[in-house]
Design a protein around this motif. Structure first.
Motif, PDB file in Angstrom:
ATOM      1  N   VAL A  76     112.450  30.970 141.422  1.00 32.80           N
ATOM      2  CA  VAL A  76     111.307  30.381 141.094  1.00 32.80           C
ATOM      3  C   VAL A  76     111.113  28.964 141.635  1.00 32.80           C
ATOM      4  CG1 VAL A  76     109.901  29.911 139.058  1.00 32.80           C
ATOM      5  CG2 VAL A  76     111.278  32.068 138.920  1.00 32.80           C
ATOM      6  N   GLY A  77     112.205  28.135 141.488  1.00 35.59           N
ATOM      7  CA  GLY A  77     111.998  26.944 141.892  1.00 35.59           C
ATOM      8  C   GLY A  77     111.748  26.951 143.307  1.00 35.59           C
ATOM      9  N   ALA A  78     112.339  27.509 144.319  1.00 34.51           N
ATOM     10  CA  ALA A  78     112.037  27.620 145.730  1.00 34.51           C
ATOM     11  C   ALA A  78     110.689  28.040 146.052  1.00 34.51           C
ATOM     12  CB  ALA A  78     113.258  28.709 146.340  1.00 34.51           C
ATOM     13  N   VAL A  79     109.951  28.812 145.361  1.00 38.86           N
ATOM     14  CA  VAL A  79     108.696  29.473 145.483  1.00 38.86           C
ATOM     15  C   VAL A  79     107.756  28.479 145.076  1.00 38.86           C
ATOM     16  CG1 VAL A  79     106.938  31.171 144.914  1.00 38.86           C
ATOM     17  CG2 VAL A  79     109.389  32.076 145.211  1.00 38.86           C
ATOM     18  N   LEU A  80     107.999  27.595 143.895  1.00 38.50           N
ATOM     19  CA  LEU A  80     107.171  26.686 143.374  1.00 38.50           C
ATOM     20  C   LEU A  80     107.154  25.582 144.398  1.00 38.50           C
ATOM     21  CD1 LEU A  80     108.062  26.296 139.825  1.00 38.50           C
ATOM     22  CD2 LEU A  80     106.041  26.977 140.606  1.00 38.50           C
ATOM     23  N   LEU A  81     108.316  25.046 144.952  1.00 36.71           N
ATOM     24  CA  LEU A  81     108.216  24.005 145.926  1.00 36.71           C
ATOM     25  C   LEU A  81     107.357  24.297 147.108  1.00 36.71           C
ATOM     26  CD1 LEU A  81     109.771  21.420 147.122  1.00 36.71           C
ATOM     27  CD2 LEU A  81     111.279  23.103 148.276  1.00 36.71           C
ATOM     28  N   HIS A  82     107.666  25.513 147.600  1.00 45.14           N
ATOM     29  CA  HIS A  82     106.869  25.776 148.665  1.00 45.14           C
ATOM     30  C   HIS A  82     105.136  25.808 148.500  1.00 45.14           C
ATOM     31  CE1 HIS A  82     106.412  27.538 152.818  1.00 45.14           C
ATOM     32  NE2 HIS A  82     105.890  28.845 152.251  1.00 45.14           N
ATOM     33  N   ARG A  83     104.793  26.011 147.517  1.00 51.45           N
ATOM     34  CA  ARG A  83     103.554  26.350 146.976  1.00 51.45           C
ATOM     35  C   ARG A  83     103.078  25.020 146.627  1.00 51.45           C
ATOM     36  NH1 ARG A  83     101.826  32.129 144.711  1.00 51.45           N
ATOM     37  NH2 ARG A  83     103.104  33.536 146.203  1.00 51.45           N
ATOM     38  N   LEU A  84     103.659  24.234 146.062  1.00 50.54           N
ATOM     39  CA  LEU A  84     103.094  23.068 145.281  1.00 50.54           C
ATOM     40  C   LEU A  84     103.283  21.857 146.006  1.00 50.54           C
ATOM     41  CD1 LEU A  84     103.885  23.672 141.555  1.00 50.54           C
ATOM     42  CD2 LEU A  84     102.021  24.450 142.685  1.00 50.54           C
ATOM     43  N   PHE A  85     104.370  21.887 146.877  1.00 47.96           N
ATOM     44  CA  PHE A  85     104.668  20.542 147.595  1.00 47.96           C
ATOM     45  C   PHE A  85     104.732  20.817 149.283  1.00 47.96           C
ATOM     46  CE2 PHE A  85     106.293  20.223 143.396  1.00 47.96           C
ATOM     47  CZ  PHE A  85     105.653  18.951 142.938  1.00 47.96           C
TER      48      PHE A  85
ATOM     49  N   ALA B  80      97.103  32.751 154.997  1.00 49.50           N
ATOM     50  CA  ALA B  80      97.989  32.804 153.586  1.00 49.50           C
ATOM     51  C   ALA B  80      99.139  31.883 153.166  1.00 49.50           C
ATOM     52  CB  ALA B  80      98.700  34.342 153.807  1.00 49.50           C
ATOM     53  N   ARG B  81      99.461  31.185 154.334  1.00 43.77           N
ATOM     54  CA  ARG B  81     100.418  30.180 154.106  1.00 43.77           C
ATOM     55  C   ARG B  81     100.021  28.863 153.672  1.00 43.77           C
ATOM     56  NH1 ARG B  81     106.014  30.107 155.965  1.00 43.77           N
ATOM     57  NH2 ARG B  81     105.511  32.292 156.908  1.00 43.77           N
ATOM     58  N   PRO B  82     100.564  28.059 152.821  1.00 39.08           N
ATOM     59  CA  PRO B  82      99.990  26.725 152.636  1.00 39.08           C
ATOM     60  C   PRO B  82     100.013  25.730 153.667  1.00 39.08           C
ATOM     61  CG  PRO B  82     101.849  27.476 150.964  1.00 39.08           C
ATOM     62  CD  PRO B  82     101.543  28.484 151.980  1.00 39.08           C
ATOM     63  N   SER B  83      99.074  24.766 153.888  1.00 32.50           N
ATOM     64  CA  SER B  83      99.209  23.871 154.842  1.00 32.50           C
ATOM     65  C   SER B  83     100.571  22.856 154.867  1.00 32.50           C
ATOM     66  CB  SER B  83      97.939  23.338 154.981  1.00 32.50           C
ATOM     67  OG  SER B  83      97.916  21.914 155.733  1.00 32.50           O
ATOM     68  N   ARG B  84     101.201  22.474 155.924  1.00 34.58           N
ATOM     69  CA  ARG B  84     102.045  21.723 155.463  1.00 34.58           C
ATOM     70  C   ARG B  84     101.832  20.000 155.544  1.00 34.58           C
ATOM     71  NH1 ARG B  84     106.016  25.131 155.423  1.00 34.58           N
ATOM     72  NH2 ARG B  84     106.077  26.788 156.903  1.00 34.58           N
ATOM     73  N   THR B  85     100.463  20.008 155.875  1.00 30.01           N
ATOM     74  CA  THR B  85     100.022  18.511 155.976  1.00 30.01           C
ATOM     75  C   THR B  85      98.848  18.417 154.868  1.00 30.01           C
ATOM     76  OG1 THR B  85      98.584  19.264 157.813  1.00 30.01           O
ATOM     77  CG2 THR B  85     100.681  18.440 158.445  1.00 30.01           C
ATOM     78  N   GLY B  86      98.399  19.356 154.386  1.00 37.34           N
ATOM     79  CA  GLY B  86      97.346  19.380 153.474  1.00 37.34           C
ATOM     80  C   GLY B  86      97.454  18.786 152.117  1.00 37.34           C
ATOM     81  N   THR B  87      96.654  19.142 151.075  1.00 32.25           N
ATOM     82  CA  THR B  87      97.101  18.837 149.690  1.00 32.25           C
ATOM     83  C   THR B  87      97.139  20.196 148.701  1.00 32.25           C
ATOM     84  OG1 THR B  87      94.874  18.819 149.166  1.00 32.25           O
ATOM     85  CG2 THR B  87      95.519  16.971 149.748  1.00 32.25           C
ATOM     86  N   ILE B  88      97.707  19.927 147.525  1.00 29.51           N
ATOM     87  CA  ILE B  88      98.031  21.099 146.683  1.00 29.51           C
ATOM     88  C   ILE B  88      96.536  21.976 146.654  1.00 29.51           C
ATOM     89  CG2 ILE B  88      98.614  21.889 144.442  1.00 29.51           C
ATOM     90  CD1 ILE B  88     100.238  19.543 144.000  1.00 29.51           C
ATOM     91  N   PRO B  89      96.680  23.369 146.895  1.00 27.91           N
ATOM     92  CA  PRO B  89      95.459  24.238 146.501  1.00 27.91           C
ATOM     93  C   PRO B  89      94.921  23.696 145.297  1.00 27.91           C
ATOM     94  CG  PRO B  89      97.295  25.504 147.851  1.00 27.91           C
ATOM     95  CD  PRO B  89      97.845  24.075 147.439  1.00 27.91           C
ATOM     96  N   ALA B  90      93.401  23.806 145.320  1.00 30.73           N
ATOM     97  CA  ALA B  90      93.047  23.621 143.812  1.00 30.73           C
ATOM     98  C   ALA B  90      93.280  24.316 142.789  1.00 30.73           C
ATOM     99  CB  ALA B  90      91.296  23.680 144.146  1.00 30.73           C
ATOM    100  N   ALA B  91      93.442  25.642 142.987  1.00 28.61           N
ATOM    101  CA  ALA B  91      93.741  26.536 141.932  1.00 28.61           C
ATOM    102  C   ALA B  91      95.252  26.346 141.504  1.00 28.61           C
ATOM    103  CB  ALA B  91      93.536  28.089 142.526  1.00 28.61           C
TER     104      ALA B  91
END
Length: 303
Positions: free
Chosen positions: A149-158, A283-294
């Motif tokens: 769960v932590g690994a997925v959270l890290l990838h999505r939030l940071f 589908a993959r979060p940007s590595r240089t952007g910000t946290i997705p709003a949702a």
């Protein structure tokens, strides 16, 4: 390979540290040391801003990736050998792929990834035996689920934060409550040179270095493939237990180790057409952007 060593050795060091300290004290000691090691560098790379603006998702990560799994492993290792604990943590990739089925979109994996997971899991079963006995083993399995769960959270939030900064912030938020819990719940540690060296190794190398290396892997490879790459960590754990704690070597140990290595090689292998498509890039979060709003709203983070 370095990441696998840093994630495989802790189980041996935890076993040694428990000779003179309670589980809560071992966890608090390694986390506090890890935070102290990373703070000076992370402070100059945006840590104050991260703690000020995104402390809620960072606190969630600290709970799921540090406080809960570290405590479960330390308590579990009071009855589970260090090698077996390392092997049980090897189920983390299975939990990550299971999360992908129910939580958001799965990563695009190589054709043989699932076969590699199956082969690696077979190696875990061989090493563990068909029947899992004792609450300690279940606690370590629960820790593997928390790591996933932590690994997925890290990838999505940071995705936009340097791994070292995230590691420092996460450990900093976890250190205070864990030190307080250890002071309240357990008697003063009986620290010997052997125990002290084990805790120093846990804090400096395995916690500060291990998290930074693993989070860097997640940033470049994604959580599923990063977990596959560290699938050889249980081999390090078993070898350490055998060489340094005289834990027994059996035919089952050798067979299981070989299966895990083969599964890791197959699962981590990139496909020949491993070029991101338009859909997978979206589908993959940007590595240089910000946290997705949702996601930012769900975790309470502000940007």
């Amino acid at each position: 390979m370095i990441t696998s060593v840093l994630w495989g050795v802790p189980y041996l060091l935890i076993s040694v540290a428990l000779e003179g300290m309670g589980p809560a004290s071992v966890v608090a000691g390694r986390v506090a040391l890890g935070a102290l090691v990373l703070l000076p560098v992370a402070w100059r790379h945006g840590l104050p801003r991260l703690l000020g603006e995104r402390w809620r998702p960072l606190l969630l990560l600290a709970v799921m990736e540090v406080a809960v799994p570290f405590t479960l492993i330390a308590v579990g290792e009071r009855t589970v050998p260090s090698g077996l604990a390392g092997v049980l943590i090897a189920t983390e990739p299975l939990f990550i792929l299971a999360l992908g089925l129910f939580w958001g979109k799965r990563e695009r994996l190589a054709r043989g990834a699932w076969a590699g997971v199956a082969l690696g899991f077979l190696g875990v079963v061989v090493l563990l035996g068909v029947v899992v006995a004792g609450a300690g083993a279940l606690l370590v399995l629960a820790a593997a689920a928390c790591y996933a769960v932590g690994a997925v959270l890290l990838h999505r939030l940071f995705p936009d934060v340097p791994p070292l900064t995230v590691s420092a912030g996460m450990l900093t938020l976890a250190a205070g409550p864990l030190l307080a819990a250890a002071a309240i719940a357990e008697p003063a540690p009986q620290v010997t040179t052997r125990v002290l060296l084990a805790v120093l190794g846990l804090g400096v190398a395995c916690t500060a270095g291990g998290f930074t290396a693993f989070f860097a892997l997640i940033a470049t490879e994604g959580p599923a493939r990063a977990a596959f790459i560290t699938y050889v960590a249980p081999v390090v754990a078993v070898a350490s237990g055998v060489l340094l704690l005289s834990e027994p070597v059996t035919t089952r140990t050798i067979t299981g180790t070989v299966l895990i290595l083969a599964g890791a090689a197959l699962a981590a292998r990139r496909s020949s057409s491993d070029t991101p498509s338009a859909d997978s890039t979206a589908a993959r979060p940007s590595r240089t952007g910000t946290i997705p709003a949702a996601e930012n709203e769900q975790t309470g983070g502000a940007r």
